[in-house]
Design a protein around this motif. Structure first.
Motif, mmCIF file in Angstrom:
data_model
loop_
_atom_site.group_PDB
_atom_site.id
_atom_site.type_symbol
_atom_site.label_atom_id
_atom_site.label_comp_id
_atom_site.label_asym_id
_atom_site.label_seq_id
_atom_site.Cartn_x
_atom_site.Cartn_y
_atom_site.Cartn_z
ATOM 1 N N ILE A 1 1.941 6.883 5.471
ATOM 2 C CA ILE A 1 3.015 8.031 5.514
ATOM 3 C C ILE A 1 3.803 8.568 4.751
ATOM 4 N N LYS A 2 3.883 9.664 4.632
ATOM 5 C CA LYS A 2 4.410 10.552 3.321
ATOM 6 C C LYS A 2 5.683 9.544 2.269
ATOM 7 N N GLY A 3 6.013 8.577 1.396
ATOM 8 C CA GLY A 3 7.188 8.568 1.464
ATOM 9 C C GLY A 3 7.521 6.913 2.185
ATOM 10 N N ILE B 1 0.998 -1.300 -0.203
ATOM 11 C CA ILE B 1 0.294 0.321 -0.012
ATOM 12 C C ILE B 1 1.236 0.780 0.099
ATOM 13 N N LYS B 2 0.471 1.703 -1.192
ATOM 14 C CA LYS B 2 1.961 3.756 -1.420
ATOM 15 C C LYS B 2 0.678 4.711 -0.735
ATOM 16 N N ASN B 3 -0.491 4.242 -0.977
ATOM 17 C CA ASN B 3 -1.597 5.961 -0.706
ATOM 18 C C ASN B 3 -2.875 5.109 -0.287
ATOM 19 N N GLN C 1 4.802 2.251 7.555
ATOM 20 C CA GLN C 1 3.885 2.920 8.971
ATOM 21 C C GLN C 1 2.802 3.342 8.354
ATOM 22 N N GLY C 2 2.361 3.808 9.006
ATOM 23 C CA GLY C 2 0.461 4.459 8.872
ATOM 24 C C GLY C 2 -0.351 4.412 9.678
#
Length: 289
Positions: free
Chosen positions: A74-76, A22-24, A43-44
């Motif tokens: 989390i961005k990046g 999951i990237k987005n 992480q998210g």
């Protein structure tokens, strides 16, 4: 944004496992099946029915049917997790497997938390077991389904033991917000969705007040009794429209509606098209593929 509701793919769906990268962000959604996931990298933040929890390696979450959840990455960063989906039928089956799953799952307090950060030892065991389930799922070996069921039960036993150990450490008594009476009602509705079920008839059958039953559905499933019954009927109607040659009038009565016009109106409100158009779209897509 209104949450999306995902449904079981077909009448034969029992369980499915995959690895998600999951990237987005994942938008708010619910579904008619049970989902669990285990994070092994990244992480998210995950929200389940509005409650936030940090996702990190070792995070194990159980998402019950009709609970709303979403993820913020989390961005990046990327979150890598095992995702296991179990058909709602699994929770209602009366064979030994279904009864064991029922006991393991519905001791969980839905209003407390269904997401946990596991210790290193438990995390290692869960990761290994999910890897074995994933490998077995991709193969077509003899006894495959029996092996998968055994490993899935083992996974939930690991989870249940860990959950109970935390409760003991926190000096809290094990309890469930889904009492026996509420679970019995949900089970009854699931088995008899195509009959003339109402809050009044349930009240008379289970000797409980209509407001109590209505509130229990909302608290336990995050969805009202009427919405739960409607979705069961509409999804079964979709299955009949796809897999049978029954007339739409016959399907109307088969799924529990007493009025053709009411069925068409409710179907259009949920699916955005009429039953006839839905059947045609499915037919056209089948021809294209």
């Amino acid at each position: 944004m209104l949450p999306l509701y995902l449904t079981e793919k077909d009448n034969n769906f029992s369980f499915e496992i995959s690895i998600h990268d999951i990237k987005n962000d994942v938008y708010p959604h619910g579904h008619s099946f049970l989902e669990l996931h285990y994070v092994f990298e990244g992480q998210g933040i995950e929200k389940i029915n509005g409650i936030e929890h940090i996702m990190k390696p070792g995070t194990f979450a159980v998402i019950f049917p009709y609970q709303i959840h979403e993820m913020h990455i989390i961005k990046g960063s990327e979150v890598h997790l095992y995702n296991l989906c179990l058909s709602a039928k699994t929770l209602f089956d009366q064979d030994e497997y279904g009864l064991v799953m029922n006991k393991l799952l519905f001791d969980i307090d839905l209003n407390a938390r269904t997401i946990y950060d596991m210790d290193e030892d438990t995390s290692e065991k869960v990761f290994t077991l999910l890897s074995e389930i994933h490998a077995e799922f991709k193969e077509d070996e003899i006894w495959r389904n029996f092996m998968l069921k055994a490993k899935i039960v083992e996974l939930f036993i690991l989870f249940d033991r860990y959950r109970r150990s935390l409760v003991a450490k926190e000096n809290n008594s094990l309890r469930t917000t889904m009492g026996n009476d509420t679970w019995s009602i949900i089970h009854y509705v699931y088995k008899n969705w195509n009959t003339n079920i109402t809050l009044k008839s349930l009240s008379q059958l289970f000797y409980l007040s209509e407001p109590y039953i209505s509130t229990s559905f909302k608290q336990c499933l995050g969805i009202s009794f009427h919405a739960f019954l409607r979705d069961l009927r509409i999804e079964n109607a979709c299955s009949l429209l796809t897999s049978s040659k029954m007339s739409i009038t016959d399907i109307t009565y088969e799924v529990g509606y007493l009025s053709y016009s009411t069925f068409v109106r409710v179907f259009h409100a949920r699916k955005g098209v009429s039953p006839a158009m839905y059947r045609q779209i499915i037919k056209d897509n089948a021809v294209k593929t």
